[in-house]
Structure formats: C-alpha cells, structure tokens
Design a protein around this motif. Structure first.
Motif, PDB file in Angstrom:
ATOM      1  N   ALA A  54      54.608   9.432 -48.796  1.00  0.00           N
ATOM      2  CA  ALA A  54      54.259   8.025 -48.957  1.00  0.00           C
ATOM      3  C   ALA A  54      52.804   7.766 -48.556  1.00  0.00           C
ATOM      4  O   ALA A  54      52.076   7.032 -49.244  1.00  0.00           O
ATOM      5  CB  ALA A  54      55.204   7.153 -48.124  1.00  0.00           C
ATOM      6  N   PHE A  55      52.393   8.394 -47.472  1.00  0.00           N
ATOM      7  CA  PHE A  55      51.010   8.224 -47.026  1.00  0.00           C
ATOM      8  C   PHE A  55      50.034   8.831 -48.026  1.00  0.00           C
ATOM      9  O   PHE A  55      48.999   8.230 -48.350  1.00  0.00           O
ATOM     10  CB  PHE A  55      50.828   8.859 -45.654  1.00  0.00           C
ATOM     11  N   LEU A  56      50.348  10.021 -48.548  1.00  0.00           N
ATOM     12  CA  LEU A  56      49.473  10.655 -49.538  1.00  0.00           C
ATOM     13  C   LEU A  56      49.411   9.834 -50.820  1.00  0.00           C
ATOM     14  O   LEU A  56      48.338   9.700 -51.434  1.00  0.00           O
ATOM     15  CB  LEU A  56      49.968  12.064 -49.837  1.00  0.00           C
ATOM     16  N   THR A  57      50.548   9.282 -51.236  1.00  0.00           N
ATOM     17  CA  THR A  57      50.565   8.460 -52.444  1.00  0.00           C
ATOM     18  C   THR A  57      49.705   7.213 -52.264  1.00  0.00           C
ATOM     19  O   THR A  57      48.946   6.825 -53.163  1.00  0.00           O
ATOM     20  CB  THR A  57      52.006   8.062 -52.787  1.00  0.00           C
ATOM     21  N   TYR A  58      49.814   6.602 -51.091  1.00  0.00           N
ATOM     22  CA  TYR A  58      48.985   5.420 -50.807  1.00  0.00           C
ATOM     23  C   TYR A  58      47.509   5.783 -50.743  1.00  0.00           C
ATOM     24  O   TYR A  58      46.656   5.083 -51.303  1.00  0.00           O
ATOM     25  CB  TYR A  58      49.438   4.810 -49.482  1.00  0.00           C
ATOM     26  N   ALA A  59      47.183   6.913 -50.094  1.00  0.00           N
ATOM     27  CA  ALA A  59      45.783   7.298 -49.929  1.00  0.00           C
ATOM     28  C   ALA A  59      45.132   7.660 -51.256  1.00  0.00           C
ATOM     29  O   ALA A  59      43.929   7.433 -51.451  1.00  0.00           O
ATOM     30  CB  ALA A  59      45.668   8.469 -48.953  1.00  0.00           C
ATOM     31  N   GLY A  60      45.900   8.241 -52.174  1.00  0.00           N
ATOM     32  CA  GLY A  60      45.325   8.652 -53.452  1.00  0.00           C
ATOM     33  C   GLY A  60      45.519   7.670 -54.578  1.00  0.00           C
ATOM     34  O   GLY A  60      45.151   7.963 -55.723  1.00  0.00           O
ATOM     35  N   ALA A  61      46.085   6.509 -54.292  1.00  0.00           N
ATOM     36  CA  ALA A  61      46.372   5.528 -55.338  1.00  0.00           C
ATOM     37  C   ALA A  61      45.079   5.015 -55.965  1.00  0.00           C
ATOM     38  O   ALA A  61      44.182   4.532 -55.263  1.00  0.00           O
ATOM     39  CB  ALA A  61      47.177   4.361 -54.770  1.00  0.00           C
ATOM     40  N   GLY A  62      44.987   5.126 -57.284  1.00  0.00           N
ATOM     41  CA  GLY A  62      43.831   4.620 -58.008  1.00  0.00           C
ATOM     42  C   GLY A  62      42.593   5.473 -57.922  1.00  0.00           C
ATOM     43  O   GLY A  62      41.546   5.106 -58.462  1.00  0.00           O
ATOM     44  N   LYS A  63      42.653   6.634 -57.274  1.00  0.00           N
ATOM     45  CA  LYS A  63      41.486   7.509 -57.141  1.00  0.00           C
ATOM     46  C   LYS A  63      41.393   8.442 -58.355  1.00  0.00           C
ATOM     47  O   LYS A  63      42.407   8.872 -58.898  1.00  0.00           O
ATOM     48  CB  LYS A  63      41.581   8.327 -55.846  1.00  0.00           C
ATOM     49  N   THR A  64      40.186   8.762 -58.758  1.00  0.00           N
ATOM     50  CA  THR A  64      39.989   9.690 -59.881  1.00  0.00           C
ATOM     51  C   THR A  64      40.239  11.136 -59.467  1.00  0.00           C
ATOM     52  O   THR A  64      40.610  11.967 -60.289  1.00  0.00           O
ATOM     53  CB  THR A  64      38.557   9.557 -60.421  1.00  0.00           C
ATOM     54  N   SER A  65      40.031  11.456 -58.197  1.00  0.00           N
ATOM     55  CA  SER A  65      40.250  12.816 -57.707  1.00  0.00           C
ATOM     56  C   SER A  65      41.726  13.035 -57.398  1.00  0.00           C
ATOM     57  O   SER A  65      42.455  12.098 -57.051  1.00  0.00           O
ATOM     58  CB  SER A  65      39.407  13.085 -56.459  1.00  0.00           C
ATOM     59  N   VAL A  66      42.149  14.295 -57.529  1.00  0.00           N
ATOM     60  CA  VAL A  66      43.545  14.647 -57.276  1.00  0.00           C
ATOM     61  C   VAL A  66      43.720  15.045 -55.816  1.00  0.00           C
ATOM     62  O   VAL A  66      42.753  15.352 -55.112  1.00  0.00           O
ATOM     63  CB  VAL A  66      43.989  15.802 -58.190  1.00  0.00           C
ATOM     64  N   ILE A  67      44.966  15.038 -55.367  1.00  0.00           N
ATOM     65  CA  ILE A  67      45.292  15.498 -54.019  1.00  0.00           C
ATOM     66  C   ILE A  67      45.712  16.958 -54.118  1.00  0.00           C
ATOM     67  O   ILE A  67      46.783  17.271 -54.664  1.00  0.00           O
ATOM     68  CB  ILE A  67      46.414  14.651 -53.400  1.00  0.00           C
ATOM     69  N   PRO A  68      44.887  17.895 -53.630  1.00  0.00           N
ATOM     70  CA  PRO A  68      45.176  19.330 -53.792  1.00  0.00           C
ATOM     71  C   PRO A  68      46.204  19.808 -52.766  1.00  0.00           C
ATOM     72  O   PRO A  68      45.869  20.076 -51.612  1.00  0.00           O
ATOM     73  CB  PRO A  68      43.809  19.977 -53.574  1.00  0.00           C
ATOM     74  N   MET A  69      47.440  19.947 -53.182  1.00  0.00           N
ATOM     75  CA  MET A  69      48.505  20.297 -52.249  1.00  0.00           C
ATOM     76  C   MET A  69      48.361  21.724 -51.734  1.00  0.00           C
ATOM     77  O   MET A  69      48.648  22.005 -50.570  1.00  0.00           O
ATOM     78  CB  MET A  69      49.865  20.114 -52.924  1.00  0.00           C
ATOM     79  N   VAL A  70      47.903  22.654 -52.590  1.00  0.00           N
ATOM     80  CA  VAL A  70      47.740  24.037 -52.137  1.00  0.00           C
ATOM     81  C   VAL A  70      46.656  24.117 -51.070  1.00  0.00           C
ATOM     82  O   VAL A  70      46.830  24.768 -50.028  1.00  0.00           O
ATOM     83  CB  VAL A  70      47.411  24.966 -53.323  1.00  0.00           C
ATOM     84  N   SER A  71      45.528  23.445 -51.305  1.00  0.00           N
ATOM     85  CA  SER A  71      44.458  23.436 -50.302  1.00  0.00           C
ATOM     86  C   SER A  71      44.907  22.739 -49.026  1.00  0.00           C
ATOM     87  O   SER A  71      44.542  23.150 -47.918  1.00  0.00           O
ATOM     88  CB  SER A  71      43.219  22.729 -50.866  1.00  0.00           C
ATOM     89  N   LEU A  72      45.699  21.686 -49.175  1.00  0.00           N
ATOM     90  CA  LEU A  72      46.204  20.980 -48.000  1.00  0.00           C
ATOM     91  C   LEU A  72      47.071  21.886 -47.144  1.00  0.00           C
ATOM     92  O   LEU A  72      46.922  21.948 -45.920  1.00  0.00           O
ATOM     93  CB  LEU A  72      46.996  19.753 -48.452  1.00  0.00           C
ATOM     94  N   LEU A  73      47.977  22.640 -47.770  1.00  0.00           N
ATOM     95  CA  LEU A  73      48.866  23.528 -47.022  1.00  0.00           C
ATOM     96  C   LEU A  73      48.120  24.739 -46.466  1.00  0.00           C
ATOM     97  O   LEU A  73      48.372  25.170 -45.333  1.00  0.00           O
ATOM     98  CB  LEU A  73      50.019  23.976 -47.915  1.00  0.00           C
ATOM     99  N   ALA A  74      47.195  25.305 -47.268  1.00  0.00           N
ATOM    100  CA  ALA A  74      46.446  26.468 -46.801  1.00  0.00           C
ATOM    101  C   ALA A  74      45.570  26.112 -45.606  1.00  0.00           C
ATOM    102  O   ALA A  74      45.477  26.870 -44.626  1.00  0.00           O
ATOM    103  CB  ALA A  74      45.592  27.034 -47.935  1.00  0.00           C
ATOM    104  N   GLY A  75      44.901  24.974 -45.663  1.00  0.00           N
ATOM    105  CA  GLY A  75      44.088  24.537 -44.530  1.00  0.00           C
ATOM    106  C   GLY A  75      44.922  24.234 -43.301  1.00  0.00           C
ATOM    107  O   GLY A  75      44.508  24.505 -42.170  1.00  0.00           O
ATOM    108  N   ALA A  76      46.109  23.675 -43.524  1.00  0.00           N
ATOM    109  CA  ALA A  76      47.006  23.410 -42.392  1.00  0.00           C
ATOM    110  C   ALA A  76      47.414  24.696 -41.701  1.00  0.00           C
ATOM    111  O   ALA A  76      47.444  24.779 -40.466  1.00  0.00           O
ATOM    112  CB  ALA A  76      48.242  22.646 -42.879  1.00  0.00           C
ATOM    113  N   LEU A  77      47.736  25.726 -42.497  1.00  0.00           N
ATOM    114  CA  LEU A  77      48.098  27.020 -41.902  1.00  0.00           C
ATOM    115  C   LEU A  77      46.928  27.605 -41.122  1.00  0.00           C
ATOM    116  O   LEU A  77      47.102  28.118 -40.004  1.00  0.00           O
ATOM    117  CB  LEU A  77      48.536  27.989 -42.997  1.00  0.00           C
ATOM    118  N   ALA A  78      45.728  27.512 -41.680  1.00  0.00           N
ATOM    119  CA  ALA A  78      44.554  28.067 -41.000  1.00  0.00           C
ATOM    120  C   ALA A  78      44.303  27.372 -39.666  1.00  0.00           C
ATOM    121  O   ALA A  78      44.068  28.028 -38.642  1.00  0.00           O
ATOM    122  CB  ALA A  78      43.326  27.949 -41.903  1.00  0.00           C
TER     123      ALA A  78
END
Length: 429
Positions: free
Chosen positions: A112-136
C-alpha cells in the motif's frame, strides 16, 4: 500460603488455553486505519503505479505491472481490516493469530505504501533492486545479530558488536590491500572480531566487570584506534593499506535465473553465501546439538550446568570469541564485501541495530535474521523512493526503519525474555 501453593495458583491450569491479549488485532486495525487516512484518501482516482519485477538475465521476463492506485490501496486496506477482525475472533477463542497472518498484513502495508509513493509517477518501482538492496544492507545486521545470539545465549551481554563490526571492516581492508586479494581480507575480518570478543570475555569472565560497561568501552576503544590508524598509517599510504579490493560476484547457474528471487539471492559474493550457511548451521547447532544444549544451559542456569560437569566460564569465553568472529565477518561487508576502502566509523551504528534485531528475534537465529532483514528492507525502501522521486517527505523516509520496528515490536513480538543468567558473572562455589 506457601511458595509452592502461590506458584501453582498463578500457573495455567492443565487443559486450559493460555490468555491471549488484544494487542495483535489492535495493531492490525491501526495499520488499516493509518493506510486509509495516510495513503488512500490523498490518492487521486485516475492515477496508476507501475511495478517492475523482471531483469534481462532470467528464464523469462515478467512484464511491468501497472495497477490502479486507488483501487489497489482500497483492496489492501480491506485485507488489513479483515485480518484485524479474524485476529480478534481468534483472540476471543484464546487462540494466537498464525505467523503467516503477520506476514500478510506486513506485505499489505508495504504494498500500500509503495502504491501510494509511486502513484502518478513516470518512473517504475524496481522490486528486484529493492529486494537486492535490502539484502545487502541486512548483511552486517544479520552477522551482528547472530553474534549477539551466540554470546547472550551463553550469558555474556555483547554490547561490543559495533566495535567488532568496525574492527572487522578495518582488518579486512588492510589485509586485502596488503595482499592484493579480497579473500585475504575475508579471512582477517573474523580474526579481528574474535580479538575484540576475547577482550570482552577476559574482562567479563576473569575480572567480573560489568559487561555493558566493558562493551561500551571496547566500542569507544575500537573507534579511537581505527580512527587514529586511518588518519596516520592508512592515509599516508593508501595504495598499500587502503585500496579497494572487492570480492567478485559468484553467479550460481540455474538458481540465478529464477524470476525476482534469483538475481537477489544467487548472484552474490561468497560473503553472502557464507551468511546463508552460518544462519542454517547456527539454528541447527543451537537447538539440535550437544553444543547448543550446553550453551543454552550455561546461559539459563549456570549452576545446574556446572553440577553436571559443564565448564561454565570456559564455554562462555569460547562462545564469546566465536560470536566476535561472526560479527567481524559481518564487518568485512563494509569494505571487501561492498568494494569500498575503509572509512572512519563506517559501521555507522549497525552494531546497535543488530542488537535490536537480536532482541526483536527473541534470541533465536531465524528470528534475528528476519528482524535484520526488516531493518535492511526499511532502509533500502527509503533509498529507492528517493531515487524514483517519490513525493513522500524525506524526513518520513529517514524514519521508516524505526516506524516499522515500533509496529513490529508492538504487535508481533509481545513480551521477550532474555536468557536468565545473561550478564551475571558465574563463580564456582
């Protein structure tokens, strides 16, 4: 009334279910209400959010998913509200909500937070980068939390995790630079952490000094020592003592091609693969081996352990050294694991966050790892949202790790009980 009578009267009668509080359904309901007020109401009805799930190096490419923001947040809010109602009904029956329900609510809040944060934005939310950075970002926290589990299960409070991480990072950078190989730094890091652990064990066991004070002093000592050496030796000859010696990434065939999770978990350095192994081995050893049974006995009831022939202080010393080595290995991530040169105080308080992860995980390896991943994810979430130009205030992004932790502790953990003999020196009678 005798003590035995009092104890028996306060204990749960056989055949009855334990009392379960309303904290979990209240937290679920609060999550639904906050999502409604903070994310649903401000979201326009005609905008969408685009999620990116794929990369080019997978078996097949998952297309970007563009979802209507308002409808998605509404459905996720309904899921949280339904979970709150179900948890309340379970509590009325004196049954605890299952763990998977916590996961569902947590994932719903994040989406829900990601959907709100990316609403109406031209850029996409990169889930793979989000998870990879979280692991790092979680790697030093995982090693630090496991170090705390080993030490505190033995009865030694390890406040010195911060110093062990920092000294491990320093030793890894110096050894790797001098030898010209990141793998040499990977060997030096746990030796440096073990040295700090040995100092902690020496003062705590031999001199019975307050373990919290010793840990704080060791942290201060390591910060001062590494800062002095960085300003003199390392800065005078950076080419010899402080060059970047990154560990190469090792891509595991087939597994690395699994969509989403493959690039995150199986295209990493040997340090992260070691982390996987240590987590599994420690969980098995702590609860399925003689070493684990004796370690837990020493931390819970050292006198009883002593009566059956376990050398309490010897085991505490060796386990504290082992815990220091594990934390030192985590410190290697800051330098050779990330391909960076050593910097002053580069551990940046991760040792104290690792302590919080250990407590949040209830002194259990799996729980500590999940808590460390939660911290890492919340940190990287702020980084990703800043990169895509989200309209979320930067102050809120900085607060995210601590907000998520507060909700986790308030709703999902409940009362935590440390090992009974933690921090208490043992003297053989």
């Amino acid at each position: 009334m005798s003590t035995a009578t009092t104890s028996s009267s306060t204990a749960t009668a056989p055949g009855t279910r334990p009392r379960v509080g309303l904290k979990t359904p209240v937290v679920y309901a609060a999550a639904a209400l906050l999502t409604l007020l903070l994310f649903l109401r401000p979201t326009p009805a005609d905008v969408s959010t685009t999620f990116q799930f794929g990369t080019a190096a997978e078996w097949f490419t998952i297309p970007n998913a563009s979802v209507p923001a308002l409808l998605t947040i509404s459905l996720l809010t309904v899921v949280m509200a339904a979970a709150a109602v179900w948890a309340f009904l379970l509590v009325r029956q004196r049954r605890r909500p299952p763990v998977w329900l916590h996961v569902v609510v947590g994932v719903a809040v994040v989406l829900a937070f990601l959907t709100y944060a990316g609403a109406g934005k031209t850029s996409v939310i990169p889930m793979v980068s989000l998870l990879a950075g979280a692991l790092a970002l979680s790697v030093p926290l995982v090693f630090g939390a496991l170090s705390g589990v080993i030490c505190e299960r033995s009865g030694i409070i390890n406040i010195a995790i911060e110093g062990q991480l920092l000294f491990g990072a320093f030793a890894a950078a110096v050894a790797a630079s001098a030898a010209g190989s990141g793998y040499v730094g990977l060997v030096a890091a746990p030796l440096a952490g073990a040295l700090v652990g040995a100092a902690l064990a020496w003062f705590a066991v031999s001199f019975r000094v307050n373990q919290i004070i010793v840990g704080v002093v060791l942290n201060t000592l390591i910060i001062g020592l590494t800062g002095f050496l960085f300003a003199t030796v390392l800065s005078d000859n950076r080419a010899l003592w402080n060059t970047r010696m990154p560990l190469p990434r090792i891509r595991i065939p087939v597994l690395a091609e699994i969509p989403v999770l493959g690039p995150v978990l199986f295209n990493q350095t040997v340090l992260i693969y070691l982390m996987y192994v240590i987590v599994v081995v420690l969980q098995i050893m702590l609860f399925r081996s003689r070493w684990g049974l004796r370690t837990r006995a020493v931390g819970e009831h050292p006198k009883a352990a002593d009566t059956v022939g376990i050398k309490v202080n010897t085991r505490r010393v060796w386990n504290t050294i082992l815990g220091g080595a594990v934390a030192g290995l985590g410190g290697a991530f800051f330098t050779v694991g990330s391909g960076l040169a050593f910097g002053r105080e580069m551990s940046a308080g991760n040792g104290f966050i690792a302590l919080a992860a250990m407590i949040l995980g209830k002194w259990n390896p799996w729980g500590a790892v999940l808590a460390a991943l939660l911290f890492g994810f919340s940190k990287n979430l702020g980084n990703v949202l800043s990169t895509i130009g989200s309209g979320v205030p930067s102050e809120l992004l900085l607060m995210l790790p601590y907000i998520i932790t507060i909700f986790a502790v308030a709703g999902f953990v409940g009362r935590v009980r440390p090992p009974a003999a933690e921090g208490i020196p043992y003297t053989k009678s």
